[in-house]
Scaffold this motif. Structure first.
Motif, PDB file in Angstrom:
ATOM      1  N   UNK A 190       0.872  -1.210   0.335  1.00 18.30           N
ATOM      2  CA  UNK A 190       0.105  -0.246   0.299  1.00 18.30           C
ATOM      3  C   UNK A 190       0.855   1.612   0.395  1.00 18.30           C
ATOM      4  N   UNK A 191       1.614   1.312   0.588  1.00 15.85           N
ATOM      5  CA  UNK A 191       2.901   2.397   0.674  1.00 15.85           C
ATOM      6  C   UNK A 191       3.859   2.636  -0.240  1.00 15.85           C
ATOM      7  N   UNK A 192       3.945   1.292  -1.433  1.00  8.94           N
ATOM      8  CA  UNK A 192       4.304   1.603  -3.041  1.00  8.94           C
ATOM      9  C   UNK A 192       4.339   2.261  -3.753  1.00  8.94           C
ATOM     10  N   UNK A 193       4.912   2.694  -4.878  1.00 10.22           N
ATOM     11  CA  UNK A 193       4.551   4.097  -5.838  1.00 10.22           C
ATOM     12  C   UNK A 193       4.072   3.209  -6.366  1.00 10.22           C
ATOM     13  N   UNK A 194       3.142   3.440  -7.063  1.00 11.78           N
ATOM     14  CA  UNK A 194       3.263   1.890  -8.840  1.00 11.78           C
ATOM     15  C   UNK A 194       3.716   2.708  -9.296  1.00 11.78           C
ATOM     16  N   UNK A 195       4.538   1.858  -9.997  1.00 14.38           N
ATOM     17  CA  UNK A 195       5.360   2.616 -11.254  1.00 14.38           C
ATOM     18  C   UNK A 195       4.454   1.870 -13.233  1.00 14.38           C
ATOM     19  N   UNK A 196       4.715   2.605 -13.707  1.00 13.95           N
ATOM     20  CA  UNK A 196       4.134   1.935 -14.880  1.00 13.95           C
ATOM     21  C   UNK A 196       4.120   0.296 -14.802  1.00 13.95           C
ATOM     22  N   UNK A 197       5.664   0.201 -15.499  1.00 11.25           N
ATOM     23  CA  UNK A 197       6.056  -1.243 -15.491  1.00 11.25           C
ATOM     24  C   UNK A 197       5.676  -2.561 -14.386  1.00 11.25           C
ATOM     25  N   UNK A 198       5.006  -1.892 -13.481  1.00 13.80           N
ATOM     26  CA  UNK A 198       4.083  -2.747 -11.909  1.00 13.80           C
ATOM     27  C   UNK A 198       2.892  -2.740 -12.720  1.00 13.80           C
ATOM     28  N   UNK A 199       2.103  -1.453 -13.428  1.00 17.26           N
ATOM     29  CA  UNK A 199       0.643  -1.283 -14.118  1.00 17.26           C
ATOM     30  C   UNK A 199       0.917  -2.401 -14.718  1.00 17.26           C
ATOM     31  N   UNK A 200       1.913  -2.401 -15.670  1.00 21.36           N
ATOM     32  CA  UNK A 200       1.870  -3.415 -16.843  1.00 21.36           C
ATOM     33  C   UNK A 200       1.422  -4.554 -16.833  1.00 21.36           C
ATOM     34  N   UNK A 201       2.786  -5.181 -15.665  1.00 19.38           N
ATOM     35  CA  UNK A 201       3.359  -6.752 -15.332  1.00 19.38           C
ATOM     36  C   UNK A 201       2.007  -7.213 -14.398  1.00 19.38           C
ATOM     37  N   UNK A 202       1.065  -6.524 -13.597  1.00 18.81           N
ATOM     38  CA  UNK A 202      -0.022  -6.615 -13.461  1.00 18.81           C
ATOM     39  C   UNK A 202      -1.322  -6.788 -14.373  1.00 18.81           C
ATOM     40  N   UNK A 203      -1.249  -5.865 -15.215  1.00 20.22           N
ATOM     41  CA  UNK A 203      -2.188  -6.322 -16.293  1.00 20.22           C
ATOM     42  C   UNK A 203      -2.605  -6.955 -17.250  1.00 20.22           C
ATOM     43  N   UNK A 204      -1.013  -7.297 -17.462  1.00 20.94           N
ATOM     44  CA  UNK A 204      -0.658  -8.867 -18.295  1.00 20.94           C
ATOM     45  C   UNK A 204      -1.489  -9.761 -17.296  1.00 20.94           C
ATOM     46  N   UNK A 205      -1.300 -10.114 -15.661  1.00 22.05           N
ATOM     47  CA  UNK A 205      -1.158 -10.766 -15.306  1.00 22.05           C
ATOM     48  C   UNK A 205      -2.804 -11.496 -14.780  1.00 22.05           C
ATOM     49  N   UNK A 206      -4.186 -10.141 -14.890  1.00 16.02           N
ATOM     50  CA  UNK A 206      -4.824 -10.126 -14.754  1.00 16.02           C
ATOM     51  C   UNK A 206      -5.874 -10.316 -16.264  1.00 16.02           C
ATOM     52  N   UNK A 207      -5.190 -10.041 -17.555  1.00 16.36           N
ATOM     53  CA  UNK A 207      -5.750 -10.293 -18.708  1.00 16.36           C
ATOM     54  C   UNK A 207      -5.149 -11.989 -18.783  1.00 16.36           C
ATOM     55  N   UNK A 208      -4.208 -12.716 -18.567  1.00 17.55           N
ATOM     56  CA  UNK A 208      -4.141 -13.585 -18.269  1.00 17.55           C
ATOM     57  C   UNK A 208      -5.317 -14.798 -17.799  1.00 17.55           C
ATOM     58  N   UNK A 209      -6.146 -14.343 -16.877  1.00 14.83           N
ATOM     59  CA  UNK A 209      -6.357 -15.481 -16.103  1.00 14.83           C
ATOM     60  C   UNK A 209      -7.545 -15.486 -17.095  1.00 14.83           C
ATOM     61  N   UNK A 210      -7.857 -14.493 -17.290  1.00 14.66           N
ATOM     62  CA  UNK A 210      -9.270 -13.610 -17.915  1.00 14.66           C
ATOM     63  C   UNK A 210      -9.470 -14.909 -19.877  1.00 14.66           C
ATOM     64  N   UNK A 211      -8.380 -14.259 -19.955  1.00 16.52           N
ATOM     65  CA  UNK A 211      -8.056 -15.161 -20.995  1.00 16.52           C
ATOM     66  C   UNK A 211      -7.830 -16.975 -21.274  1.00 16.52           C
ATOM     67  N   UNK A 212      -6.947 -17.097 -20.192  1.00 18.97           N
ATOM     68  CA  UNK A 212      -7.296 -18.816 -19.881  1.00 18.97           C
ATOM     69  C   UNK A 212      -8.788 -19.206 -19.916  1.00 18.97           C
TER      70      UNK A 212
END
Ligand code: ZN
Length: 133
Positions: free
Chosen positions: A7-29
């Motif tokens: 909760x204290x970590x600052x979200x970075x673009x890279x973190x956002x992208x990799x998290x989104x890729x993970x979420x997308x994989x769940x849906x795609x699978x």
């Protein structure tokens, strides 16, 4: 090793992208296993939807709750620093999402948004199936 709570970590673009890729994989699978076929990140449509089902004139966006300002617990969580910066940024993201959805619908497509907090729900598949037909 000291770990910063998430909760204290600052979200970075890279973190956002990799998290989104993970979420997308769940849906795609899930959808792939159910024999749905789709195109990915179709940049001919506003907002480059994550999954596009041309025959069904339907698109699915998979959105992280924080980044896209979902109306849920996770979406309400703000980094401890630069709150004003993040809340302005997220407001812009929400605004842009709304514009994209409006434009896609206007072009005759149906739109479903799958939120991060929904990717773990057992009801997700049913919801997507009902939407896709
Ligand atoms: Zn959420």
């Amino acid at each position: 090793v000291t770990e910063t709570p998430e909760a204290l970590r600052r979200p970075t673009m890279q973190a956002v992208k990799s998290k989104n890729a993970k979420l997308e994989m769940i849906v795609r699978r899930l959808l792939h296993a159910a024999a749905y076929r789709y195109r990915l990140h179709d940049n001919t449509l506003p907002g480059k939807p994550d999954l596009v089902f041309p025959g069904r004139r339907a698109v699915i966006f998979v959105h992280g709750c924080f980044w896209h300002g979902h109306d849920c617990k996770r979406g309400a969580r703000m980094p401890a620093t630069n709150r004003q910066y993040w809340s302005a940024k997220i407001s812009r993201n929400k605004q842009r999402d709304a514009e994209h959805i409006h434009a896609i619908r206007k072009a005759g497509w149906r739109v479903l948004t799958v939120w991060e907090c929904e990717t773990k729900l057992p009801s997700l598949m049913k919801r997507m199936t009902r939407f896709l037909g």
